[in-house]
Design a protein around this motif. Structure first.
Motif, PDB file in Angstrom:
ATOM      1  N   GLU A   1     -15.315  16.725  16.589  1.00 56.52           N
ATOM      2  CA  GLU A   1     -14.403  17.749  17.095  1.00 56.52           C
ATOM      3  C   GLU A   1     -15.152  19.075  17.289  1.00 56.52           C
ATOM      4  OE1 GLU A   1     -10.620  17.695  15.250  1.00 56.52           O
ATOM      5  OE2 GLU A   1     -10.129  19.734  15.853  1.00 56.52           O
ATOM      6  N   ASP A   2     -16.047  19.390  16.339  1.00 56.10           N
ATOM      7  CA  ASP A   2     -16.800  20.646  16.440  1.00 56.10           C
ATOM      8  C   ASP A   2     -17.654  20.673  17.710  1.00 56.10           C
ATOM      9  OD1 ASP A   2     -15.726  21.569  14.150  1.00 56.10           O
ATOM     10  OD2 ASP A   2     -17.440  21.083  12.860  1.00 56.10           O
ATOM     11  N   GLU A   3     -18.258  19.529  18.026  1.00 59.31           N
ATOM     12  CA  GLU A   3     -19.116  19.472  19.210  1.00 59.31           C
ATOM     13  C   GLU A   3     -18.283  19.653  20.484  1.00 59.31           C
ATOM     14  OE1 GLU A   3     -22.562  16.642  21.213  1.00 59.31           O
ATOM     15  OE2 GLU A   3     -21.578  16.000  19.374  1.00 59.31           O
ATOM     16  N   ILE A   4     -17.100  19.069  20.476  1.00 61.34           N
ATOM     17  CA  ILE A   4     -16.235  19.194  21.664  1.00 61.34           C
ATOM     18  C   ILE A   4     -15.781  20.649  21.828  1.00 61.34           C
ATOM     19  CG2 ILE A   4     -13.993  18.516  22.633  1.00 61.34           C
ATOM     20  CD1 ILE A   4     -14.602  15.758  21.132  1.00 61.34           C
ATOM     21  N   ILE A   5     -15.432  21.279  20.733  1.00 59.73           N
ATOM     22  CA  ILE A   5     -15.009  22.688  20.796  1.00 59.73           C
ATOM     23  C   ILE A   5     -16.182  23.563  21.257  1.00 59.73           C
ATOM     24  CG2 ILE A   5     -14.273  24.664  19.387  1.00 59.73           C
ATOM     25  CD1 ILE A   5     -12.703  22.576  17.672  1.00 59.73           C
ATOM     26  N   ALA A   6     -17.381  23.269  20.757  1.00 62.23           N
ATOM     27  CA  ALA A   6     -18.554  24.058  21.156  1.00 62.23           C
ATOM     28  C   ALA A   6     -18.803  23.885  22.656  1.00 62.23           C
ATOM     29  CB  ALA A   6     -19.769  23.614  20.358  1.00 62.23           C
ATOM     30  N   GLY A   7     -18.660  22.661  23.160  1.00 65.32           N
ATOM     31  CA  GLY A   7     -18.845  22.417  24.595  1.00 65.32           C
ATOM     32  C   GLY A   7     -17.793  23.135  25.414  1.00 65.32           C
TER      33      GLY A   7
ATOM     34  N   PHE B   1     -11.952  13.541  30.425  1.00 67.66           N
ATOM     35  CA  PHE B   1     -13.022  12.971  31.256  1.00 67.66           C
ATOM     36  C   PHE B   1     -13.954  14.070  31.767  1.00 67.66           C
ATOM     37  CE2 PHE B   1     -10.284   9.132  32.436  1.00 67.66           C
ATOM     38  CZ  PHE B   1     -11.060   8.261  31.701  1.00 67.66           C
ATOM     39  N   LEU B   2     -13.339  15.190  32.110  1.00 61.34           N
ATOM     40  CA  LEU B   2     -14.105  16.305  32.664  1.00 61.34           C
ATOM     41  C   LEU B   2     -15.185  16.755  31.679  1.00 61.34           C
ATOM     42  CD1 LEU B   2     -14.036  18.325  35.088  1.00 61.34           C
ATOM     43  CD2 LEU B   2     -12.690  19.790  33.610  1.00 61.34           C
ATOM     44  N   TRP B   3     -14.759  16.908  30.422  1.00 58.12           N
ATOM     45  CA  TRP B   3     -15.697  17.318  29.369  1.00 58.12           C
ATOM     46  C   TRP B   3     -16.805  16.274  29.231  1.00 58.12           C
ATOM     47  CZ3 TRP B   3     -18.190  15.972  25.054  1.00 58.12           C
ATOM     48  CH2 TRP B   3     -18.633  16.982  24.187  1.00 58.12           C
ATOM     49  N   MET B   4     -16.417  14.994  29.175  1.00 61.51           N
ATOM     50  CA  MET B   4     -17.397  13.912  28.976  1.00 61.51           C
ATOM     51  C   MET B   4     -18.418  13.881  30.113  1.00 61.51           C
ATOM     52  SD  MET B   4     -14.585  11.103  27.863  1.00 61.51           S
ATOM     53  CE  MET B   4     -14.792  10.169  26.375  1.00 61.51           C
ATOM     54  N   ALA B   5     -17.927  14.012  31.351  1.00 62.81           N
ATOM     55  CA  ALA B   5     -18.808  13.940  32.517  1.00 62.81           C
ATOM     56  C   ALA B   5     -19.730  15.150  32.578  1.00 62.81           C
ATOM     57  CB  ALA B   5     -17.978  13.846  33.790  1.00 62.81           C
ATOM     58  N   ARG B   6     -19.207  16.296  32.130  1.00 67.23           N
ATOM     59  CA  ARG B   6     -19.973  17.537  32.213  1.00 67.23           C
ATOM     60  C   ARG B   6     -21.116  17.561  31.195  1.00 67.23           C
ATOM     61  NH1 ARG B   6     -18.683  22.946  33.903  1.00 67.23           N
ATOM     62  NH2 ARG B   6     -20.463  24.213  33.324  1.00 67.23           N
ATOM     63  N   PHE B   7     -20.833  17.124  29.959  1.00 71.02           N
ATOM     64  CA  PHE B   7     -21.826  17.287  28.897  1.00 71.02           C
ATOM     65  C   PHE B   7     -22.640  16.018  28.615  1.00 71.02           C
ATOM     66  CE2 PHE B   7     -18.682  20.635  28.118  1.00 71.02           C
ATOM     67  CZ  PHE B   7     -19.530  21.722  28.220  1.00 71.02           C
ATOM     68  N   TYR B   8     -22.108  14.862  28.982  1.00 65.39           N
ATOM     69  CA  TYR B   8     -22.860  13.616  28.780  1.00 65.39           C
ATOM     70  C   TYR B   8     -22.778  12.750  30.044  1.00 65.39           C
ATOM     71  CZ  TYR B   8     -23.280  14.948  23.939  1.00 65.39           C
ATOM     72  OH  TYR B   8     -23.606  15.626  22.790  1.00 65.39           O
ATOM     73  N   PRO B   9     -23.355  13.239  31.155  1.00 69.49           N
ATOM     74  CA  PRO B   9     -23.202  12.528  32.431  1.00 69.49           C
ATOM     75  C   PRO B   9     -23.789  11.113  32.419  1.00 69.49           C
ATOM     76  CG  PRO B   9     -24.808  14.323  32.614  1.00 69.49           C
ATOM     77  CD  PRO B   9     -24.137  14.478  31.298  1.00 69.49           C
ATOM     78  N   LEU B  10     -24.885  10.913  31.686  1.00 66.63           N
ATOM     79  CA  LEU B  10     -25.497   9.584  31.673  1.00 66.63           C
ATOM     80  C   LEU B  10     -24.568   8.579  30.987  1.00 66.63           C
ATOM     81  CD1 LEU B  10     -27.968   7.832  32.278  1.00 66.63           C
ATOM     82  CD2 LEU B  10     -28.878   8.476  30.042  1.00 66.63           C
ATOM     83  N   GLU B  11     -24.117   8.934  29.790  1.00 63.11           N
ATOM     84  CA  GLU B  11     -23.217   8.040  29.049  1.00 63.11           C
ATOM     85  C   GLU B  11     -21.921   7.825  29.829  1.00 63.11           C
ATOM     86  OE1 GLU B  11     -24.879  10.512  27.771  1.00 63.11           O
ATOM     87  OE2 GLU B  11     -26.073   9.649  26.147  1.00 63.11           O
TER      88      GLU B  11
ATOM     89  N   VAL C   1     -10.464  13.650  23.333  1.00 62.10           N
ATOM     90  CA  VAL C   1     -11.190  14.841  23.785  1.00 62.10           C
ATOM     91  C   VAL C   1     -10.207  15.824  24.416  1.00 62.10           C
ATOM     92  CG1 VAL C   1     -12.955  15.720  25.365  1.00 62.10           C
ATOM     93  CG2 VAL C   1     -13.347  13.570  24.150  1.00 62.10           C
ATOM     94  N   GLY C   2      -9.326  15.297  25.269  1.00 63.98           N
ATOM     95  CA  GLY C   2      -8.334  16.144  25.935  1.00 63.98           C
ATOM     96  C   GLY C   2      -7.432  16.844  24.937  1.00 63.98           C
ATOM     97  N   ARG C   3      -7.077  16.134  23.882  1.00 61.80           N
ATOM     98  CA  ARG C   3      -6.203  16.722  22.853  1.00 61.80           C
ATOM     99  C   ARG C   3      -6.884  17.929  22.204  1.00 61.80           C
ATOM    100  NH1 ARG C   3      -5.825  16.252  17.444  1.00 61.80           N
ATOM    101  NH2 ARG C   3      -3.746  16.606  16.569  1.00 61.80           N
ATOM    102  N   ILE C   4      -8.162  17.767  21.875  1.00 57.44           N
ATOM    103  CA  ILE C   4      -8.899  18.868  21.225  1.00 57.44           C
ATOM    104  C   ILE C   4      -8.978  20.075  22.172  1.00 57.44           C
ATOM    105  CG2 ILE C   4     -11.172  19.549  20.334  1.00 57.44           C
ATOM    106  CD1 ILE C   4     -11.434  16.512  19.460  1.00 57.44           C
ATOM    107  N   LEU C   5      -9.247  19.802  23.457  1.00 63.11           N
ATOM    108  CA  LEU C   5      -9.314  20.893  24.439  1.00 63.11           C
ATOM    109  C   LEU C   5      -7.953  21.586  24.565  1.00 63.11           C
ATOM    110  CD1 LEU C   5     -11.348  19.156  27.322  1.00 63.11           C
ATOM    111  CD2 LEU C   5     -12.197  20.785  25.625  1.00 63.11           C
TER     112      LEU C   5
END
Lengths: 108, 288
Positions: B7-13, B151-161, B192-196
């Motif tokens: 959760e901390d990493e998602i908030i930091a992103g 999805f937006l967060w995931m694609a933005r910060f971990y595009p390869l995965e 992820v969306g919930r945390i955002l």
């Protein structure tokens, strides 16, 4: 000639088209503008609809397709739906009912 | 190596993303506020010059069809032209569209979000079951527009995965998309969306809709059910798939909770969803 129903964004609606369903524009649940099914749209109607921010309309138009063309279109529609539902468990009543409803809609 | 996102990493992103438009949460707050006034709504819109210009632009389009000869410059007149609910809808959609552009969402992602937002709005306007709650069409629009924001967060910060997960989703197999996301990220886009959404201060019912639209337990509220059904209808209509292989699996409990009755005129519902999504897609394209 047979006719068919199409739901169009307002940008694609033009004077001379015939409504396939009543056009109703409401604001906060209160109807502010309405036209009946079967009404042929005029330039004045188009201005009134734009003024009230109408977003869509149901249009009835001539369907010039022959019977065999219509049947071929239905087969293509069903194939497209089958593709969309490829991973769907259609033995589930909700999924089966949705498939049937969409097939009816796409066959309009 | 699979990720184990915290959760901390998602908030930091999230702090590296463009600021979420405060006007959206402010407008949503006015819906439940009995003391909210037209002036309050105008004040909110006018606090954002870009948004104000866009509202005038849309109001002027309507005015040109009438007898107005001069361009509109007064927000009270603009509201009289376009109406309160329409103003809220425009302000929310335009703000989120701008946020999406700044965040560099793909056209496909946005088309999908708009279609689910419109479908959710249409479902919210259906008559609910006697023991079911009314849902504001504006809440439904926001829930639909933001339901896949994870999805937006995931694609933005971990595009390869993200790409690897997408490729895995396209393969036939027994794993659900959610399970695949968890395999690659240790978390799914709903979480992820919930945390955002919590970080952005969105209302709890919208947070729940973003968090649970793939697990639509009716006990979680009608907006969760509406968001689930909206996404399934959009997938079944083949609209804006956001690059995903469509997966149509409708929860019957959610359908009932959302107020969708098979006996209703579904042709009209499907037609409205397609036509209005197309209409909004063009409006946003013209503003890009």
């Amino acid at each position: 000639m047979p006719t068919r129903i199409r739901y169009l964004p307002i940008e694609d609606v033009a004077a001379g088209m015939v409504l396939g369903a009543p056009l109703v524009i409401a604001e906060q649940g209160v109807t502010t503008f309405t036209l009946p099914a079967g009404h042929e749209l005029t330039d004045s109607n188009m201005a009134q609809i734009a003024q009230r921010n109408g977003e869509w309309a149901c249009i009835e138009e001539d369907d010039p397709r022959r019977d065999d063309e219509r049947a071929a279109d239905l087969v293509a529609t069903q194939a497209h739906l089958d593709n969309l539902f490829a991973q769907t468990d259609r033995s589930q009543p909700a999924n089966a009912a949705l498939y049937a409803a969409l097939l009816r809609y796409r066959s309009l | 190596m699979p990720l184990r996102l915290s959760e901390d990493e998602i908030i930091a992103g999230a702090s590296l993303l463009p600021a979420f438009p405060k006007v959206v949460t402010d407008i949503l707050a006015t819906i439940d506020d009995d003391n909210a006034t037209v002036s309050g709504l105008i004040e909110l819109v006018e606090s954002d010059p870009v948004l104000t210009a866009r509202v005038f632009s849309l109001a002027n389009s309507a005015a040109k069809s009438g007898n107005w000869r001069k361009g509109l410059r007064d927000m009270h007149v603009a509201i009289s032209m376009i109406g309160m609910s329409r103003l809220r809808q425009i302000a929310i959609s335009v703000s989120l569209a701008d946020f999406g552009r700044e965040t560099r969402v793909t056209r496909d992602f946005w088309d999908h979000s708009v279609a689910v937002g419109v479908a959710a709005q249409e479902l919210a306007r259906l008559r609910p079951l006697p023991d079911s709650s009314l849902v504001s069409a504006d809440y439904a629009l926001v829930a639909g527009l933001l339901h896949d924001i994870g999805f937006l967060w995931m694609a933005r910060f971990y595009p390869l995965e993200y790409q690897m997960a997408r490729q895995a989703m396209a393969q036939p197999g027994g794993e659900s998309n959610i399970e695949i996301e968890r395999r690659y990220f240790g978390i799914d886009h709903c979480q992820v969306g919930r945390i955002l959404a919590i970080g952005w201060g969105l209302p709890s019912s919208i947070i729940e809709a973003i968090s649970s639209h793939h697990r639509p337990n009716p006990a979680l509220g009608r907006l969760v059910a509406i968001t689930h059904v909206a996404e399934i209808l959009v997938a079944a209509l083949g609209m804006g798939m956001n690059g995903h292989t469509p997966f149509v699996s409708l929860s019957d409990a959610a359908r009932v909770a959302a107020g969708l009755d098979w006996k209703d005129d579904l042709n009209s519902l499907f037609g409205r969803i397609e036509a209005r999504s197309n209409h909004f897609g063009r409006i946003f394209l013209s503003m890009a």
